[in-house]
Motif scaffolding. Sequence first.
Motif, PDB file in Angstrom:
ATOM      1  N   VAL A  12      56.923  18.880  81.400  1.00 42.60           N
ATOM      2  CA  VAL A  12      56.296  17.778  80.597  1.00 42.60           C
ATOM      3  C   VAL A  12      54.714  18.087  80.410  1.00 42.60           C
ATOM      4  O   VAL A  12      54.361  17.823  79.209  1.00 42.60           O
ATOM      5  CB  VAL A  12      56.341  16.298  81.372  1.00 42.60           C
ATOM      6  CG1 VAL A  12      55.526  15.179  80.708  1.00 42.60           C
ATOM      7  CG2 VAL A  12      57.948  15.965  81.376  1.00 42.60           C
ATOM      8  N   ILE A  13      54.032  18.248  81.220  1.00 43.08           N
ATOM      9  CA  ILE A  13      52.607  18.546  81.078  1.00 43.08           C
ATOM     10  C   ILE A  13      52.396  19.894  80.291  1.00 43.08           C
ATOM     11  O   ILE A  13      51.946  19.998  79.609  1.00 43.08           O
ATOM     12  CB  ILE A  13      52.045  18.882  82.672  1.00 43.08           C
ATOM     13  CG1 ILE A  13      52.018  17.435  83.300  1.00 43.08           C
ATOM     14  CG2 ILE A  13      50.431  19.368  82.353  1.00 43.08           C
ATOM     15  CD1 ILE A  13      51.584  17.598  84.788  1.00 43.08           C
ATOM     16  N   MET A  14      53.058  20.924  80.530  1.00 40.21           N
ATOM     17  CA  MET A  14      52.986  22.006  79.907  1.00 40.21           C
ATOM     18  C   MET A  14      53.303  21.680  78.374  1.00 40.21           C
ATOM     19  O   MET A  14      52.779  22.480  77.464  1.00 40.21           O
ATOM     20  CB  MET A  14      53.618  23.261  80.428  1.00 40.21           C
ATOM     21  CG  MET A  14      53.413  23.768  81.574  1.00 40.21           C
ATOM     22  SD  MET A  14      51.377  23.857  81.790  1.00 40.21           S
ATOM     23  CE  MET A  14      51.416  25.432  81.078  1.00 40.21           C
ATOM     24  N   THR A  15      54.453  21.108  77.969  1.00 45.86           N
ATOM     25  CA  THR A  15      54.969  20.753  76.647  1.00 45.86           C
ATOM     26  C   THR A  15      53.768  20.033  76.115  1.00 45.86           C
ATOM     27  O   THR A  15      53.650  20.171  74.915  1.00 45.86           O
ATOM     28  CB  THR A  15      56.176  20.037  76.721  1.00 45.86           C
ATOM     29  OG1 THR A  15      57.077  20.808  77.268  1.00 45.86           O
ATOM     30  CG2 THR A  15      56.453  19.739  75.128  1.00 45.86           C
ATOM     31  N   ASP A  25      42.702  17.634  76.147  1.00 43.98           N
ATOM     32  CA  ASP A  25      43.496  16.385  74.936  1.00 43.98           C
ATOM     33  C   ASP A  25      44.472  15.818  75.792  1.00 43.98           C
ATOM     34  O   ASP A  25      45.001  14.951  75.285  1.00 43.98           O
ATOM     35  CB  ASP A  25      43.730  17.263  73.593  1.00 43.98           C
ATOM     36  CG  ASP A  25      42.796  17.595  72.815  1.00 43.98           C
ATOM     37  OD1 ASP A  25      41.851  17.123  72.821  1.00 43.98           O
ATOM     38  OD2 ASP A  25      43.129  18.454  71.782  1.00 43.98           O
ATOM     39  N   HIS A  26      44.683  16.132  76.962  1.00 46.68           N
ATOM     40  CA  HIS A  26      45.884  15.667  77.734  1.00 46.68           C
ATOM     41  C   HIS A  26      45.275  14.417  78.409  1.00 46.68           C
ATOM     42  O   HIS A  26      44.943  14.550  79.783  1.00 46.68           O
ATOM     43  CB  HIS A  26      46.506  16.715  78.705  1.00 46.68           C
ATOM     44  CG  HIS A  26      47.676  16.269  79.242  1.00 46.68           C
ATOM     45  ND1 HIS A  26      48.585  15.951  78.809  1.00 46.68           N
ATOM     46  CD2 HIS A  26      48.165  15.949  80.501  1.00 46.68           C
ATOM     47  CE1 HIS A  26      49.752  15.693  79.410  1.00 46.68           C
ATOM     48  NE2 HIS A  26      49.206  15.377  80.712  1.00 46.68           N
ATOM     49  N   VAL A  34      56.740   9.483  80.164  1.00 43.68           N
ATOM     50  CA  VAL A  34      57.161  10.519  81.179  1.00 43.68           C
ATOM     51  C   VAL A  34      56.322  11.055  81.989  1.00 43.68           C
ATOM     52  O   VAL A  34      56.094  10.977  83.306  1.00 43.68           O
ATOM     53  CB  VAL A  34      58.306  11.424  80.446  1.00 43.68           C
ATOM     54  CG1 VAL A  34      58.846  12.468  81.702  1.00 43.68           C
ATOM     55  CG2 VAL A  34      59.372  10.793  79.808  1.00 43.68           C
ATOM     56  N   ALA A  35      55.292  11.537  81.305  1.00 47.25           N
ATOM     57  CA  ALA A  35      54.086  12.231  82.079  1.00 47.25           C
ATOM     58  C   ALA A  35      53.370  11.165  82.937  1.00 47.25           C
ATOM     59  O   ALA A  35      52.990  11.552  83.956  1.00 47.25           O
ATOM     60  CB  ALA A  35      53.401  12.941  81.032  1.00 47.25           C
ATOM     61  N   VAL A  36      53.137   9.926  82.295  1.00 50.65           N
ATOM     62  CA  VAL A  36      52.321   9.142  82.973  1.00 50.65           C
ATOM     63  C   VAL A  36      53.252   8.668  84.352  1.00 50.65           C
ATOM     64  O   VAL A  36      52.549   8.380  85.433  1.00 50.65           O
ATOM     65  CB  VAL A  36      52.209   7.919  82.296  1.00 50.65           C
ATOM     66  CG1 VAL A  36      51.574   6.648  83.099  1.00 50.65           C
ATOM     67  CG2 VAL A  36      51.106   7.998  81.165  1.00 50.65           C
ATOM     68  N   ASP A  37      54.623   8.643  84.268  1.00 49.25           N
ATOM     69  CA  ASP A  37      55.272   8.382  85.431  1.00 49.25           C
ATOM     70  C   ASP A  37      55.275   9.555  86.581  1.00 49.25           C
ATOM     71  O   ASP A  37      55.137   9.238  87.578  1.00 49.25           O
ATOM     72  CB  ASP A  37      56.603   8.164  85.145  1.00 49.25           C
ATOM     73  CG  ASP A  37      57.070   6.878  84.434  1.00 49.25           C
ATOM     74  OD1 ASP A  37      56.030   6.076  84.437  1.00 49.25           O
ATOM     75  OD2 ASP A  37      57.895   6.607  83.662  1.00 49.25           O
TER      76      ASP A  37
END
Length: 108
Positions: A12-15, A25-26, A34-37
Amino acid sequence: KTKMERDQSLSVIMTELEVEGKMTDHTKAGASMVAVDKVNLSTGLYGRLLQLNKLMFQSSSEQLVSLTALAGLVILRTALSNSIALLNGEAMRLLVLKDLKGFLRLSA
Protein backbone atom coordinates in the motif's frame (compact mmCIF):
# COMPACT_ATOMS: atom_id res chain seq x y z
CA LYS A 1 2.35 -7.92 12.65
CA THR A 2 2.21 -11.06 10.57
CA LYS A 3 4.16 -11.42 7.36
CA MET A 4 1.00 -11.01 5.29
CA GLU A 5 0.08 -7.77 7.10
CA ARG A 6 3.62 -6.45 6.58
CA ASP A 7 3.49 -7.30 2.89
CA GLN A 8 0.09 -5.61 2.52
CA SER A 9 1.29 -2.50 4.37
CA LEU A 10 4.45 -2.27 2.31
CA SER A 11 2.49 -2.76 -0.91
CA VAL A 12 0.00 0.00 0.00
CA ILE A 13 2.74 2.46 0.97
CA MET A 14 4.93 1.75 -2.05
CA THR A 15 1.96 2.06 -4.44
CA GLU A 16 0.99 5.41 -2.96
CA LEU A 17 4.60 6.62 -3.04
CA GLU A 18 4.87 5.67 -6.71
CA VAL A 19 1.64 7.51 -7.51
CA GLU A 20 2.65 10.61 -5.50
CA GLY A 21 6.21 10.58 -6.79
CA LYS A 22 8.05 11.24 -3.55
CA MET A 23 8.13 10.36 0.13
CA THR A 24 7.11 13.80 1.42
CA ASP A 25 3.83 13.71 -0.51
CA HIS A 26 2.73 10.65 1.47
CA THR A 27 0.83 12.54 4.17
CA LYS A 28 -2.08 11.58 6.34
CA ALA A 29 -4.38 13.86 4.35
CA GLY A 30 -3.45 12.20 1.05
CA ALA A 31 -3.27 8.61 2.26
CA SER A 32 -5.93 6.04 1.53
CA MET A 33 -7.94 4.59 4.36
CA VAL A 34 -6.14 1.27 3.89
CA ALA A 35 -2.76 2.88 4.51
CA VAL A 36 -4.05 4.85 7.49
CA ASP A 37 -5.24 1.60 9.03
CA LYS A 38 -1.91 -0.14 8.42
CA VAL A 39 0.61 2.61 9.22
CA ASN A 40 0.76 5.48 11.68
CA LEU A 41 1.19 8.45 9.33
CA SER A 42 1.32 11.09 12.04
CA THR A 43 5.08 10.63 12.27
CA GLY A 44 7.55 12.60 10.21
CA LEU A 45 9.67 11.49 7.29
CA TYR A 46 12.23 9.68 9.43
CA GLY A 47 9.50 7.89 11.36
CA ARG A 48 7.99 6.68 8.09
CA LEU A 49 11.39 5.51 6.89
CA LEU A 50 11.78 3.51 10.11
CA GLN A 51 8.32 2.04 9.62
CA LEU A 52 9.19 1.04 6.05
CA ASN A 53 12.44 -0.46 7.31
CA LYS A 54 10.52 -2.56 9.84
CA LEU A 55 8.11 -3.69 7.13
CA MET A 56 10.88 -4.71 4.74
CA PHE A 57 13.14 -6.51 7.22
CA GLN A 58 11.85 -8.97 9.78
CA SER A 59 14.82 -9.40 12.10
CA SER A 60 16.36 -6.61 14.12
CA SER A 61 19.82 -7.47 12.77
CA GLU A 62 18.61 -6.93 9.18
CA GLN A 63 17.07 -3.61 10.24
CA LEU A 64 20.33 -2.57 11.92
CA VAL A 65 22.41 -3.42 8.84
CA SER A 66 19.97 -1.54 6.62
CA LEU A 67 19.97 1.59 8.80
CA THR A 68 23.77 1.44 9.19
CA ALA A 69 24.22 1.25 5.43
CA LEU A 70 21.83 4.17 4.96
CA ALA A 71 23.68 6.25 7.57
CA GLY A 72 26.99 5.41 5.88
CA LEU A 73 25.65 6.55 2.52
CA VAL A 74 24.39 9.81 4.01
CA ILE A 75 27.77 10.47 5.63
CA LEU A 76 29.63 9.63 2.41
CA ARG A 77 27.35 11.86 0.35
CA THR A 78 27.77 14.72 2.82
CA ALA A 79 31.56 14.38 2.76
CA LEU A 80 31.57 14.35 -1.04
CA SER A 81 29.29 17.42 -1.20
CA ASN A 82 31.52 19.26 1.27
CA SER A 83 34.68 18.51 -0.73
CA ILE A 84 33.03 19.71 -3.95
CA ALA A 85 31.86 22.89 -2.22
CA LEU A 86 35.39 23.48 -0.90
CA LEU A 87 36.87 23.11 -4.38
CA ASN A 88 34.25 25.46 -5.84
CA GLY A 89 34.94 28.03 -3.14
CA GLU A 90 38.70 27.81 -3.65
CA ALA A 91 38.29 28.15 -7.43
CA MET A 92 36.14 31.26 -6.97
CA ARG A 93 38.67 32.76 -4.54
CA LEU A 94 41.48 32.22 -7.02
CA LEU A 95 39.44 33.73 -9.85
CA VAL A 96 38.56 36.80 -7.78
CA LEU A 97 42.23 37.24 -6.88
CA LYS A 98 43.09 36.74 -10.55
CA ASP A 99 45.59 34.04 -9.60
CA LEU A 100 45.68 32.17 -12.92
CA LYS A 101 48.56 29.90 -11.91
CA GLY A 102 46.80 28.87 -8.70
CA PHE A 103 43.55 28.28 -10.57
CA LEU A 104 45.31 26.10 -13.14
CA ARG A 105 47.02 24.13 -10.37
CA LEU A 106 43.64 23.57 -8.70
CA SER A 107 41.92 22.48 -11.89
CA ALA A 108 44.73 20.10 -12.94
